[in-house]
Design an enzyme around this catalytic site. Structure first.
Site, PDB file in Angstrom:
ATOM      1  N   CYS A 169      -0.976   3.024   9.157  1.00 17.75           N
ATOM      2  CA  CYS A 169      -2.980   3.606   8.892  1.00 17.75           C
ATOM      3  C   CYS A 169      -3.604   4.693   8.807  1.00 17.75           C
ATOM      4  O   CYS A 169      -3.109   4.189  10.728  1.00 17.75           O
ATOM      5  CB  CYS A 169      -3.267   1.934   8.618  1.00 17.75           C
ATOM      6  SG  CYS A 169      -5.401   1.852   8.613  1.00 17.75           S
ATOM      7  N   CYS A 175      -5.461  -6.980  10.748  1.00 14.20           N
ATOM      8  CA  CYS A 175      -4.318  -5.467  10.743  1.00 14.20           C
ATOM      9  C   CYS A 175      -3.469  -5.854  11.924  1.00 14.20           C
ATOM     10  O   CYS A 175      -2.020  -5.229  11.154  1.00 14.20           O
ATOM     11  CB  CYS A 175      -4.698  -4.059  11.624  1.00 14.20           C
ATOM     12  SG  CYS A 175      -6.604  -3.866  11.197  1.00 14.20           S
ATOM     13  N   CYS A 206      -6.974  -7.395   4.833  1.00 15.06           N
ATOM     14  CA  CYS A 206      -7.739  -6.007   5.805  1.00 15.06           C
ATOM     15  C   CYS A 206      -9.551  -5.831   4.841  1.00 15.06           C
ATOM     16  O   CYS A 206     -10.206  -5.844   3.953  1.00 15.06           O
ATOM     17  CB  CYS A 206      -7.726  -4.677   4.120  1.00 15.06           C
ATOM     18  SG  CYS A 206      -7.759  -3.255   5.116  1.00 15.06           S
ATOM     19  N   CYS A 216      -0.577  -6.735   9.173  1.00 16.23           N
ATOM     20  CA  CYS A 216      -0.805  -5.847   7.588  1.00 16.23           C
ATOM     21  C   CYS A 216       0.973  -5.637   7.810  1.00 16.23           C
ATOM     22  O   CYS A 216       1.441  -4.911   8.700  1.00 16.23           O
ATOM     23  CB  CYS A 216      -1.950  -4.890   8.377  1.00 16.23           C
ATOM     24  SG  CYS A 216      -1.606  -3.786   6.359  1.00 16.23           S
ATOM     25  N   GLU A 232     -10.608 -12.172 -14.878  1.00 15.01           N
ATOM     26  CA  GLU A 232     -11.237 -10.265 -14.306  1.00 15.01           C
ATOM     27  C   GLU A 232     -12.479 -10.042 -14.570  1.00 15.01           C
ATOM     28  O   GLU A 232     -13.603  -9.323 -13.427  1.00 15.01           O
ATOM     29  CB  GLU A 232     -10.540  -9.344 -14.860  1.00 15.01           C
ATOM     30  CG  GLU A 232      -8.835  -8.979 -14.549  1.00 15.01           C
ATOM     31  CD  GLU A 232      -8.947  -8.921 -12.751  1.00 15.01           C
ATOM     32  OE1 GLU A 232      -9.438  -7.859 -12.626  1.00 15.01           O
ATOM     33  OE2 GLU A 232      -8.312  -9.625 -11.944  1.00 15.01           O
TER      34      GLU A 232
END
Length: 349
Positions: free
Chosen positions: A207, A198, A191, A201, A37
């Site tokens: 959305c 899309c 995205c 998605c 991370e």
DNA sequence: AAGTCGGGGCA
DNA sequence: TGCCCAGACTT
């Protein structure tokens, strides 16, 4: 489409299309998730993988990291940038052992460690401990801002509050780890910033951005100012043995703690500095082609100056602030990327 | 709230 | 070329 099915749709998508074989996903213990991370902050997955593998080989556990030196950590970080991340990682390893005997499994204790904020702590809890914690990184921000049509630049506290509320509200009570991973994968692979996919998605049905055909309007970009330009002259002083003089930079600020070349404000100052450093100035300077290096907040023009000094046989001698370094030998610690390229480059000394 | 902190990927 | 990226810290 009901809003509460958001996480279900995202999870179903991830099970089919998400990434599950990244190095830190194989054994997602808290230490490995943490290191990944930190490396992934402002750095893309493809760049991180090699660094992560080398880091884990040298520092496989929290204890081994705490026992290492900051120079070793910075050396493994060379080229990744944002070196405060590495210094904080090293400090936090020692602090965590001292305070808790391990990387603590709770949000407040994690965020109390240097370099761990709310999102990174959430990632560790969700990915390594399976707790219903929430992440909000650049990918998740983009997905949420588009899906809910959140206006405004996410750098402002008001927009961040809104995004955190959305992120937490959509985090499922179970499967938070896979959900966190799924949201990051969604942002990274589907995205995307420029041309989102899309059609594939799982949350396209409700959305806001897609409905309005304004996907790339969110999230709002950071207000930009023109980059200030700065100049510096970097001295490549090398002795009879081909060793180059490096200096350790101050512990904070740009390239904090890294080994770099002596710097002067101009050619006249270079001469003065060389005399101060090695007792004499080179018989002649040779100017190399300038290097342009762009930081987040300014652009640096580096003018390299090569000079040979017939000094004492000091190659290899190192103290706390300076070292005669022979290119090709093991580095004394971390080095800024342009310095590495100057020392390794075909145009070098 | 604004500034600081690197380097690389990509259109 | 400019923009952004698995952010956090300092002032």
């Amino acid at each position: 489409m009901p809003a509460n099915s958001f996480s279900r749709r995202v999870l179903a998508w991830w099970r089919r299309h998400g990434r599950k074989d990244l190095p830190w996903q194989r054994r997602p213990d808290p230490y490995r998730v943490w290191v990944s991370e930190i490396m992934l902050q402002q750095t893309q997955v493809g760049t991180v993988i090699g660094y992560f593998d080398r880091f884990m080989e040298r520092f496989p556990t929290l204890e081994r990291l705490a026992a290492g030196s900051e120079d070793e950590v910075l050396e493994l970080w060379t080229g990744l940038g944002y070196y405060a991340r590495a210094r904080n990682l090293h400090r936090a390893a020692r602090l965590a052992l001292e305070r808790h005997g391990c990387l603590p499994p709770d949000l407040d204790a994690l965020t109390a460690l240097p370099g761990i904020g709310r999102s990174t702590a959430g990632a560790i809890l969700a990915l390594a401990h399976g707790e219903p914690a929430t992440i909000l990184d650049g990918n998740v921000k983009r997905v949420l801002a588009r899906h809910a049509g959140v206006d405004g630049w996410p750098g402002t506290p008001a927009v961040m509050r809104r995004l955190w509320a959305l992120a937490e509200g959509r985090t499922p009570p179970r499967q938070a780890g896979p959900y966190a991973q799924a949201m990051m994968d969604l942002g990274a692979t589907l995205c995307t910033r420029a041309s989102p996919g899309c059609a594939a998605c799982p949350v396209a049905g409700d959305c806001v951005a897609l409905r309005e055909g304004r996907q790339t309007d969110w999230p709002a970009p950071k207000p930009r100012k023109s980059l200030p330009e700065r100049q510096t002259w970097m001295l490549l002083l090398h002795d009879d043995q081909g060793a180059v003089l490096l200096q350790r930079r101050p512990p904070s600020g740009v390239w904090g703690g890294l080994w770099s070349l002596p710097e002067a404000a101009g050619t006249a100052e270079a001469d003065t500095l060389a005399r101060a450093l090695v007792g004499r100035s080179p018989t002649q300077w040779r100017a190399l082609e300038p290097i342009r290096h762009t930081f987040t907040h300014f652009r640096l023009h580096i003018h390299p100056l090569v000079g040979r000094v017939h000094g004492p046989a000091t190659a290899g001698v190192k103290d706390a602030v300076q070292v005669w370094y022979k290119p090709g030998q093991p580095p004394p610690g971390g080095m800024p990327a342009p310095v590495v390229s100057l020392l390794d480059g075909p145009d070098g000394p």
